[in-house]
Write an enzyme that holds these catalytic residues in place. Structure first.
Site, PDB file in Angstrom:
ATOM      1  N   HIS A 295       9.193   7.037   7.759  1.00  0.00           N
ATOM      2  CA  HIS A 295       9.753   7.139   6.409  1.00  0.00           C
ATOM      3  C   HIS A 295      11.231   7.491   6.556  1.00  0.00           C
ATOM      4  O   HIS A 295      11.646   8.109   7.544  1.00  0.00           O
ATOM      5  CB  HIS A 295       8.982   8.184   5.591  1.00  0.00           C
ATOM      6  CG  HIS A 295       7.633   7.679   5.151  1.00  0.00           C
ATOM      7  ND1 HIS A 295       7.380   7.252   3.869  1.00  0.00           N
ATOM      8  CD2 HIS A 295       6.481   7.492   5.840  1.00  0.00           C
ATOM      9  CE1 HIS A 295       6.122   6.828   3.786  1.00  0.00           C
ATOM     10  NE2 HIS A 295       5.543   6.974   4.974  1.00  0.00           N
TER      11      HIS A 295
ATOM     12  N   HIS B  62       5.754   4.457  12.489  1.00  0.00           N
ATOM     13  CA  HIS B  62       5.678   4.410  11.017  1.00  0.00           C
ATOM     14  C   HIS B  62       6.650   5.467  10.491  1.00  0.00           C
ATOM     15  O   HIS B  62       6.296   6.641  10.376  1.00  0.00           O
ATOM     16  CB  HIS B  62       4.220   4.703  10.615  1.00  0.00           C
ATOM     17  CG  HIS B  62       3.952   4.738   9.145  1.00  0.00           C
ATOM     18  ND1 HIS B  62       3.254   3.753   8.488  1.00  0.00           N
ATOM     19  CD2 HIS B  62       4.263   5.655   8.190  1.00  0.00           C
ATOM     20  CE1 HIS B  62       3.141   4.062   7.213  1.00  0.00           C
ATOM     21  NE2 HIS B  62       3.743   5.225   6.999  1.00  0.00           N
TER      22      HIS B  62
ATOM     23  N   CYS C 257       4.747   8.976  -0.248  1.00  0.00           N
ATOM     24  CA  CYS C 257       3.340   9.351  -0.112  1.00  0.00           C
ATOM     25  C   CYS C 257       3.011  10.295  -1.252  1.00  0.00           C
ATOM     26  O   CYS C 257       3.712  11.284  -1.458  1.00  0.00           O
ATOM     27  CB  CYS C 257       3.082  10.022   1.237  1.00  0.00           C
ATOM     28  SG  CYS C 257       1.402  10.661   1.383  1.00  0.00           S
TER      29      CYS C 257
ATOM     30  N   ARG D  43       0.843  -1.213   0.000  1.00  0.00           N
ATOM     31  CA  ARG D  43       0.000   0.000   0.000  1.00  0.00           C
ATOM     32  C   ARG D  43       0.871   1.253   0.000  1.00  0.00           C
ATOM     33  O   ARG D  43       0.981   1.952  -1.000  1.00  0.00           O
ATOM     34  CB  ARG D  43      -0.937  -0.020   1.220  1.00  0.00           C
ATOM     35  CG  ARG D  43      -2.037   1.037   1.183  1.00  0.00           C
ATOM     36  CD  ARG D  43      -1.616   2.425   1.582  1.00  0.00           C
ATOM     37  NE  ARG D  43      -1.063   2.493   2.937  1.00  0.00           N
ATOM     38  CZ  ARG D  43      -0.506   3.593   3.428  1.00  0.00           C
ATOM     39  NH1 ARG D  43      -0.416   4.694   2.707  1.00  0.00           N
ATOM     40  NH2 ARG D  43      -0.006   3.594   4.650  1.00  0.00           N
ATOM     41  N   ASP D  44       1.540   1.531   1.101  1.00  0.00           N
ATOM     42  CA  ASP D  44       2.299   2.782   1.213  1.00  0.00           C
ATOM     43  C   ASP D  44       3.419   2.817   0.179  1.00  0.00           C
ATOM     44  O   ASP D  44       3.735   3.871  -0.388  1.00  0.00           O
ATOM     45  CB  ASP D  44       2.887   2.899   2.629  1.00  0.00           C
ATOM     46  CG  ASP D  44       3.187   4.325   3.017  1.00  0.00           C
ATOM     47  OD1 ASP D  44       3.133   5.210   2.148  1.00  0.00           O
ATOM     48  OD2 ASP D  44       3.484   4.579   4.206  1.00  0.00           O
TER      49      ASP D  44
ATOM     50  N   ASN E 154       9.126   4.085   3.162  1.00  0.00           N
ATOM     51  CA  ASN E 154       9.197   3.688   4.576  1.00  0.00           C
ATOM     52  C   ASN E 154      10.558   3.060   4.828  1.00  0.00           C
ATOM     53  O   ASN E 154      11.250   2.665   3.903  1.00  0.00           O
ATOM     54  CB  ASN E 154       8.152   2.605   4.856  1.00  0.00           C
ATOM     55  CG  ASN E 154       6.753   3.088   4.627  1.00  0.00           C
ATOM     56  OD1 ASN E 154       6.212   2.924   3.544  1.00  0.00           O
ATOM     57  ND2 ASN E 154       6.162   3.687   5.633  1.00  0.00           N
TER      58      ASN E 154
HETATM   59  P1  HMG Z   1     -13.402  14.077  -2.246  1.00  0.00           P
HETATM   60  O1  HMG Z   1     -13.219  14.478  -3.668  1.00  0.00           O
HETATM   61  O2  HMG Z   1     -13.494  15.139  -1.204  1.00  0.00           O
HETATM   62  O3  HMG Z   1     -14.609  13.046  -2.080  1.00  0.00           O
HETATM   63  O4  HMG Z   1     -12.199  13.097  -1.876  1.00  0.00           O
HETATM   64  P2  HMG Z   1     -16.165  13.209  -2.293  1.00  0.00           P
HETATM   65  O5  HMG Z   1     -16.822  12.509  -1.163  1.00  0.00           O
HETATM   66  O6  HMG Z   1     -16.514  14.633  -2.590  1.00  0.00           O
HETATM   67  O7  HMG Z   1     -16.408  12.341  -3.620  1.00  0.00           O
HETATM   68  C1  HMG Z   1     -15.843  12.712  -4.866  1.00  0.00           C
HETATM   69  C2  HMG Z   1     -15.710  11.484  -5.741  1.00  0.00           C
HETATM   70  O8  HMG Z   1     -14.838  10.538  -5.117  1.00  0.00           O
HETATM   71  C3  HMG Z   1     -17.019  10.743  -5.976  1.00  0.00           C
HETATM   72  O9  HMG Z   1     -16.943  10.163  -7.261  1.00  0.00           O
HETATM   73  C4  HMG Z   1     -16.998   9.639  -4.964  1.00  0.00           C
HETATM   74  O10 HMG Z   1     -17.744   8.510  -5.352  1.00  0.00           O
HETATM   75  C5  HMG Z   1     -15.517   9.298  -4.938  1.00  0.00           C
HETATM   76  P3  HMG Z   1     -17.651  10.853  -8.541  1.00  0.00           P
HETATM   77  O11 HMG Z   1     -19.095  10.936  -8.157  1.00  0.00           O
HETATM   78  O12 HMG Z   1     -17.004  12.200  -8.697  1.00  0.00           O
HETATM   79  O13 HMG Z   1     -17.337   9.901  -9.650  1.00  0.00           O
HETATM   80  N1  HMG Z   1     -15.108   8.688  -3.680  1.00  0.00           N
HETATM   81  C6  HMG Z   1     -14.511   7.490  -3.590  1.00  0.00           C
HETATM   82  N2  HMG Z   1     -14.102   6.606  -4.518  1.00  0.00           N
HETATM   83  C7  HMG Z   1     -13.523   5.467  -4.090  1.00  0.00           C
HETATM   84  N3  HMG Z   1     -13.298   5.190  -2.777  1.00  0.00           N
HETATM   85  C8  HMG Z   1     -13.685   6.050  -1.823  1.00  0.00           C
HETATM   86  C9  HMG Z   1     -14.320   7.255  -2.217  1.00  0.00           C
HETATM   87  N4  HMG Z   1     -14.814   8.308  -1.525  1.00  0.00           N
HETATM   88  C10 HMG Z   1     -15.302   9.163  -2.430  1.00  0.00           C
HETATM   89  N5  HMG Z   1     -13.458   5.746  -0.546  1.00  0.00           N
HETATM   90  C11 HMG Z   1     -11.275  11.266  -0.646  1.00  0.00           C
HETATM   91  C12 HMG Z   1     -12.072  12.555  -0.584  1.00  0.00           C
HETATM   92  C13 HMG Z   1     -10.942  10.888   0.776  1.00  0.00           C
HETATM   93  C14 HMG Z   1     -12.108  10.184  -1.312  1.00  0.00           C
HETATM   94  C15 HMG Z   1      -9.994  11.523  -1.484  1.00  0.00           C
HETATM   95  O14 HMG Z   1      -9.359  12.649  -0.984  1.00  0.00           O
HETATM   96  C16 HMG Z   1      -9.035  10.357  -1.472  1.00  0.00           C
HETATM   97  O15 HMG Z   1      -9.332   9.277  -1.978  1.00  0.00           O
HETATM   98  N6  HMG Z   1      -7.851  10.553  -0.910  1.00  0.00           N
HETATM   99  C17 HMG Z   1      -6.863   9.466  -0.822  1.00  0.00           C
HETATM  100  C18 HMG Z   1      -5.642   9.960  -0.187  1.00  0.00           C
HETATM  101  C19 HMG Z   1      -4.650   8.832  -0.006  1.00  0.00           C
HETATM  102  O16 HMG Z   1      -4.907   7.672  -0.256  1.00  0.00           O
HETATM  103  N7  HMG Z   1      -3.459   9.228   0.445  1.00  0.00           N
HETATM  104  C20 HMG Z   1      -2.393   8.316   0.692  1.00  0.00           C
HETATM  105  C21 HMG Z   1      -2.599   7.537   1.961  1.00  0.00           C
HETATM  106  S1  HMG Z   1      -2.199   8.454   3.441  1.00  0.00           S
HETATM  107  C22 HMG Z   1      -0.522   8.141   3.701  1.00  0.00           C
HETATM  108  O17 HMG Z   1       0.139   7.635   2.830  1.00  0.00           O
HETATM  109  C23 HMG Z   1       0.075   8.422   5.054  1.00  0.00           C
HETATM  110  C24 HMG Z   1       0.327   7.155   5.865  1.00  0.00           C
HETATM  111  O18 HMG Z   1       1.196   6.264   5.187  1.00  0.00           O
HETATM  112  C25 HMG Z   1       0.972   7.520   7.226  1.00  0.00           C
HETATM  113  C26 HMG Z   1       2.196   8.430   7.086  1.00  0.00           C
HETATM  114  O19 HMG Z   1       3.147   8.088   6.363  1.00  0.00           O
HETATM  115  O20 HMG Z   1       2.145   9.470   7.708  1.00  0.00           O
HETATM  116  C27 HMG Z   1      -0.983   6.416   6.167  1.00  0.00           C
HETATM  117 MG    MG Z   2       3.354   6.419   5.146  1.00  0.00          MG
END
Ligand code: HMG
Ligand code: MG
Length: 305
Positions: A206, A204, A237, A12-13, A246
């Site tokens: 990086h 966690h 990320c 994933r990450d 990571n």
């Molecule tokens: P948004 O645009 O605000 O969402 O995104 P919305 O609710 O307004 O919906 C817009 C569209 O997104 C719609 O589709 C929804 O159906 C769809 P449309 O009608 O336009 O075709 N949608 C989804 N589709 C699939 N799965 C869902 C979903 N929710 C809404 N769950 C949202 C908000 C959260 C969805 C968006 O910002 C997003 O997907 N962000 C992902 C961010 C991400 O994955 N980041 C990386 C992970 S975090 C990380 O890496 C840090 C970590 O490792 C720890 C660290 O290192 O610190 C964990």
């Molecule tokens: Mg991370």
């Protein structure tokens, strides 16, 4: 110290930030190889918007194809109820919600404020509990934000405590951009441990500045017994420009096993998984332990023609 639990986040990450998107087949094969090497908790994808993170599209197929493996937990990120519903539909056993300690990061990562995200997670936790699905919580930017710089310890503690209070069984503290140092890590864990049990914290880290292993050591000394890592140091990320992967799982296993702490992971087999995934991504390996051990192997192995 007897044992430490490893959470493999490479599928994933790691993969979410690699330029090449891999097929479902390759992602399933990666997870299966990691499990065969002894990893028992694996984050295999994210039920997020494929528009935001195209590399994680098809997570539903990955989870379905993996099915169940005795003694192994597959987990995936969910940012909202829509994500949880998708995870439940394919039988996910565990999920993770992800908040940030930085307002700007929260906006750029999940398009809402920290408080909005916490409010969004409450019904996710409630529904997951009813379905018998465990939920882990992440706090990003514990040592700094790629967009706004410094992050206060009190803000990290506030978000971690909120996630714990709403029912996350474990809180993974994420140094998203790898700027932490051992003293800062020790201070932060001591502050968090005043609000929530230290056994529920995970590290966690990086490795952007090469401090991940030092930070893990500091966290171990402070009582943390769960660490996240990515095979071959995959990834970064997508919403954290310049962040590298990571800590490599190979480094984590070497650090722990050489100090007599059990991980249950076969390091040689893990290194082979690293070679496999690096070939698939056409990248050079991100683990120094793997490089050293592969070099030694090549030097000591008799020539076979
Ligand atoms: P948004 O645009 O605000 O969402 O995104 P919305 O609710 O307004 O919906 C817009 C569209 O997104 C719609 O589709 C929804 O159906 C769809 P449309 O009608 O336009 O075709 N949608 C989804 N589709 C699939 N799965 C869902 C979903 N929710 C809404 N769950 C949202 C908000 C959260 C969805 C968006 O910002 C997003 O997907 N962000 C992902 C961010 C991400 O994955 N980041 C990386 C992970 S975090 C990380 O890496 C840090 C970590 O490792 C720890 C660290 O290192 O610190 C964990
Ligand atoms: Mg991370």
């Amino acid at each position: 110290m007897d044992a430490v639990r490893l959470v493999e986040v490479g599928p994933r990450d790691g993969l979410q930030n690699e330029v090449r998107s891999l097929s479902v087949d390759t992602r399933v094969s990666l997870v299966e190889r990691l499990a065969a090497a002894g990893l028992r908790t694996l984050e295999v994808g994210a039920f997020v918007s494929p528009r935001w993170v195209p590399q994680m599209a098809g997570t539903d197929q990955v989870v379905s194809r993996l099915g169940q493996r005795p003694g192994v937990t597959y987990t995936a990120l969910v940012p909202n109820l829509q994500g949880l519903d998708a995870a439940l539909a394919v039988g996910c056993q565990e999920v993770a919600v992800f908040a940030a300690a930085s307002e700007m990061f929260s906006q750029r990562n999940i398009n809402c404020s920290i408080d909005q995200s916490l409010a969004r997670f409450r019904p996710v936790l409630a529904k997951a509990r009813k379905a018998g699905v465990a939920v882990r919580g992440y706090v990003s930017c514990i040592h700094g934000c790629p967009f706004s710089g410094d992050v206060s310890v009190s803000q990290v503690v506030r978000v971690a405590a909120a996630l714990y209070e709403m029912g996350c069984y474990e809180i993974s503290l994420g140094d998203t951009i790898g700027v932490g140092t051992p003293r800062a890590t020790a201070r932060l864990i001591a502050a968090c441990a005043k609000e929530i049990p230290v056994v529920t914290l995970a590290g966690h880290f990086h490795d952007t500045y090469g401090m991940a292993v030092a930070n893990i050591h500091a966290a171990l000394e402070a009582g943390v017994r769960v660490f996240d890592s990515s095979v071959s140091g995959l990834g970064g990320c997508p919403y954290s420009p310049g962040a590298t992967g990571n800590v490599a799982t190979e480094e984590l296993v070497y650090l722990l096993e050489r100090q007599g702490i059990k991980t249950g992971v076969d390091l040689e087999q893990l290194i082979e998984v690293g070679v496999f995934i690096d070939r698939q991504l056409q990248r050079s390996g991100g683990s120094r332990v793997a490089k050293a051990m592969l070099t030694r192997q090549a030097l000591t192995r008799p020539n076979v023609t």
